[in-house]
Design an enzyme around this catalytic site. Structure first.
Site, PDB file in Angstrom:
ATOM      1  CG  PHE A 114      31.788 -36.265 -20.956  1.00 54.02           C
ATOM      2  CD1 PHE A 114      31.746 -35.784 -19.678  1.00 54.02           C
ATOM      3  CD2 PHE A 114      32.131 -36.314 -22.007  1.00 54.02           C
ATOM      4  CE1 PHE A 114      32.526 -34.674 -20.121  1.00 54.02           C
ATOM      5  CE2 PHE A 114      33.100 -34.481 -22.387  1.00 54.02           C
ATOM      6  CZ  PHE A 114      32.751 -34.288 -21.575  1.00 54.02           C
ATOM      7  N   GLY A 115      27.959 -39.667 -20.007  1.00 53.55           N
ATOM      8  CA  GLY A 115      27.755 -41.134 -20.019  1.00 53.55           C
ATOM      9  C   GLY A 115      26.486 -41.564 -19.278  1.00 53.55           C
ATOM     10  CG  ASP A 145      24.443 -34.442  -5.383  1.00 56.76           C
ATOM     11  OD1 ASP A 145      24.190 -34.985  -6.208  1.00 56.76           O
ATOM     12  OD2 ASP A 145      24.108 -33.588  -4.980  1.00 56.76           O
TER      13      ASP A 145
END
Length: 839
Positions: free
Chosen positions: A557-558, A695
């Site tokens: 999405f980006g 992460d």
């Protein structure tokens, strides 16, 4: 018919790092050749990275002798490619083989006849190879090469047998440019010191102050900085990024550069990256006049273009020159001076690919009606095509239905096996737990045979992965009842173990960062609810003050862009300051939501802004400003000048004799510990807010001046680190080599799972990121190893103690990887232990 308009991305080194097909099979066997081979089972086609076919690798017939370059493994890529990275591996063959190349050289060719020896930016040809037979060694090619043919040539300082498996990484060279001829770069005297603007990586010839039949700095994918005396590259001289000329050497007032292409192409634009530091009498060109050659002769009428001369903004910039769809196999451009000096760092072309469709028909015989013949033939062809398409569609539908039925059967079987398996004892040293699928309240005596079952039965890739509550209640480490666990997984409330640390099930978590493909911070729903009523504490930033530098990464999405922001100091809180003067631009990362993103992605983006605005810690990347008054939505965060910790350490060596010999930049052990301590401090802050990063790795830690570290979240979105993530079919992309066993098996993410990832990050740091964690294991074997942690029968594999790592620090790592989450240290304890280890 025009198919598409394509161009080579300007400054492509950071994004052009895709495997070109040795390990994936896109490169065919017939395109891999060699000088010789041991036997048919060690032929060139077996020289594919991470493959064990044949006898395990390509092995030349003769031993490699010192100063001998007779043996080589050659790859034909079939077209020009921009190659930025290479990987090598030895012959392991399941433990039978132990041959590998400790060093090697690379030669390349664009036409198959002229071969060029690759040299790094310091002029050295030898590349460090493998240290054992199984680990993969990745090496950046700096500078990158543009080639169709590549040869790997093993090198040794003594007579030895070698074997190699290799991979090339890069992307297709769309420009088709095979050489440029230009005047040699010149030298400027700046404050009494020489500044060299020579084309230092040019791979052609230098004849009478001209460079010919080669490519170099203008096509190396590295855009020069605004201040030409600085460079992206370490240990180079001032002016390194630019090729420059002074008008005193050109009485005609222009510099001529000739470009040769692999074939006639249709050009739309040319982009020229120019320096414009007019305070030093440097400006972009005043005018360019281009001549085109499509066949043998040059066109009589040239094309002229005059950009607007900029005396206000000293920033380096791309100037786009329209080429008006000229067809050419060569171009000759005259760039006219606008001031004393003219400097270029990159030139790239945009072109249109065309396909010419040729239709042939049989010659009609006398008396035939040609129109009737053609129409009848076309009708039969059309009917045949339609019938074939219908058959293909039917076959696809049948395959899809069959796969769905088969997948459901497998999932049911997996769930049955999982339930059966969990009737066995999952024992810890101090307790025994038994669960029966038929009678949850009953227990049975475990047998040795039951507890040693294979991992595949423990971990089916079924729906339970994302719905962990059913499995959580079966584990011995949870003190609350199974009914309480089920309740916790359905309601947005935290459950507490005996140590008082909150554990959140997957349903309790608000996932943020759908923009770039990862989950930056997993925020407990309770915390999110408490923040939801607060206004965003950051200001709107004018988009026009952002200057694009490069794309760091992208997701569904980006995108994340590296930019320079002017006047950022005016938008910051009083408690935040930059380590630069007020009138200088600030390097920032801009996370941008795509215009076509759906409503959920927009809501997640705004939630992420709200959360990020509350994070204020010296070791966490700070949200500086936003652009949310209009599309595309943007958030602007800090970015550190030395990039991420993984790449930073990969460019350095530990202090010692080897570093002195190689003249490589070094990092001391005390500085490594200092950086690790900062990571622990940042994670201590996040854990105090019950934020779970999910992460944590060196790729997500940015390095500033004086070894300053700040934790970020860009790693998952970058192509450079795509190999660090494992895609489970139909599910998320996961950094399994950094994940705890309970995160992989149960989908359970807590501060304790971040502690596990910190242990791996500490291991990476002390090994200078020379290899992936568990590099000797495949992704599937890494998952199998988490099954051994799950069973806890002392068969699990731990990361080895790094050479630089003292016993006290390795003990910290092992504590981070404890099977029981309650036995892992907190980040506060880790931070204190690391501080004590430095005293």
């Amino acid at each position: 018919d025009t198919i598409s308009s394509i161009s080579q991305l300007p400054c492509v080194v950071g994004v052009c790092r895709y495997p070109l097909g040795m390990s994936g099979g896109q490169i065919q066997d017939e395109d891999i050749s060699a000088s010789s081979q041991w036997s048919e089972s060690t032929a060139a086609r077996y020289g594919r990275l991470d493959f064990e076919e044949g006898d395990g690798a390509w092995c030349p017939e003769r031993t490699v002798e010192p100063d001998s370059l007779k043996e080589f493994l050659q790859i034909d890529l079939r077209s020009l490619h921009f190659i930025t990275l290479v990987g090598t591996q030895g012959r392991h063959a399941g433990g039978i083989g132990n041959e590998f190349a400790q060093m090697y050289k690379i030669k390349y060719s664009r036409d198959g006849s002229r071969w060029i020896s690759w040299r790094n930016r310091q002029g050295e040809q030898v590349i460090e190879g493998n240290r054992n037979a199984y680990d993969i060694m990745l090496k950046d090619l700096e500078p990158p090469i543009i080639a169709r043919f590549v040869r790997f040539m093993p090198v040794s300082d003594h007579s030895m047998n070698v074997c190699m498996r290799v991979e090339l990484y890069g992307c297709e060279w769309l420009d088709g440019l095979v050489s440029y001829n230009a005047p040699a770069g010149e030298q400027m005297s700046l404050e009494g010191q020489p500044v060299h603007f020579n084309d230092s990586v040019y791979d052609g010839a230098v004849i009478y102050r001209w460079v010919c039949i080669g490519l170099g700095q203008l096509t190396d994918g590295m855009c020069g900085l605004d201040d030409f005396t600085h460079s992206h590259v370490y240990n180079v001289w001032p002016g390194y990024d630019y090729v420059g000329w002074t008008n005193e050497s050109f009485p005609n007032g222009y510099v001529e550069i000739m470009f040769e292409f692999d074939r006639t192409r249709n050009f739309t634009t040319m982009k020229v990256h120019c320096n414009n530091m007019f305070t030093r009498h440097i400006k972009a060109f005043r005018q360019v006049v281009c001549y085109f050659r499509s066949e043998a002769d040059w066109e009589a009428t040239p094309l002229s273009f005059s950009p607007v001369v900029d005396d206000v903004n000293p920033s380096a910039r791309f100037i786009t020159v329209s080429l008006a769809n000229h067809m050419a196999s060569a171009m000759k451009c005259h760039f006219y001076f606008a001031d004393t000096w003219m400097m270029f760092s990159e030139i790239t072309f945009q072109l249109i690919l065309s396909s010419n469709r040729m239709v042939s028909s049989p010659i009609p015989s006398p008396g035939d009606d040609p129109t009737h013949k053609i129409d009848d033939s076309n009708t039969r062809i059309l009917i045949g095509c339609l019938v074939a398409i219908i058959f293909i569609l039917v076959a696809i539908i049948v395959i899809i239905l069959w796969r769905q039925v088969w997948q459901k059967m497998l999932e049911k079987a997996s769930r049955r096996m999982l339930d059966d398996e969990l009737t066995a004892s999952l024992s810890l040293q101090s307790e025994t737990f038994a669960y029966s699928h038929n009678n949850p309240s009953s227990s049975s005596a475990p047998s040795e045979q039951e507890s040693s079952s294979t991992y595949e039965r423990i971990f089916p890739l079924g729906p339970d992965y994302q719905e962990p509550s059913r499995l959580i209640r079966k584990l011995p480490e949870f003190s609350h009842s199974s009914e309480e666990a089920v309740t916790a997984s359905k309601a947005p409330t935290a459950t507490f173990a005996q140590d008082g640390v909150p554990h959140y099930a997957e349903a309790d978590i608000v996932n943020l960062q759908g923009v770039t493909g990862g989950n930056t911070y997993a925020v407990p729903a309770l915390t999110m609810d408490l923040l939801s009523g607060k206004d965003v504490a950051v200001e709107e930033f004018p988009r026009k003050l952002l200057t694009f530098k490069e794309k760091l990464g992208e997701g569904q999405f980006g995108e994340v862009h590296l930019c320079e922001a002017e006047g950022m100091q005016e938008f910051m809180d009083e408690d935040f300051s930059f380590d630069i003067s007020d009138n200088q631009p600030v390097l920032v990362a801009v996370k941008m939501l795509r215009a076509d993103a759906n409503k959920n992605a927009r809501n997640d983006f705004l939630k992420e802004i709200k959360i990020m605005s509350r994070l204020k810690d010296p070791n966490i990347i700070r949200l500086l400003a936003v652009c949310i008054c209009s599309d595309p939505l943007c958030m602007i965060t800090e970015y550190m000048e030395n990039g991420d910790l993984n790449q930073f350490l990969s460019r350095h060596e530990p202090e010692g004799q080897l570093a002195l010999i190689s003249n490589a930049p070094t990092v001391s052990y005390s500085n490594l510990c200092y950086m690790a301590t900062q990571i622990a401090s940042g994670m201590r802050y996040l854990s105090s807010l019950n934020f779970v990063h999910r992460d944590l790795a060196t790729r997500n830690c940015l390095v500033g001046k004086n070894y300053t570290i700040k934790i970020a979240d860009f790693g998952m979105s970058r192509n450079l680190y795509s190999g660090d993530y494992y895609r489970i079919q139909g599910r998320a992309v996961l950094p399994i080599r950094w994940m705890s066993w309970e995160s992989i098996l149960l989908g359970k993410f807590t501060t304790a799972s971040d502690v596990w990832a910190f242990g791996v990050t500490l291991w990476e740091t002390l090994t200078f990121c020379n290899e992936q964690p568990y590099s000797q294991l495949t992704d599937e074997q890494v998952i199998e190893n988490t099954g051994e942690f799950f069973r806890d029968q002392k068969r699990q594999v731990y990361l080895p103690q790094p050479v630089l790592c003292p016993d006290s620090v390795y003990k910290i790592m092992l504590n981070c990887w404890r099977r029981n989450t309650k036995e892992r240290p907190s980040f506060q304890e880790i931070h204190r232990a690391l501080l004590e280890s430095q005293t």
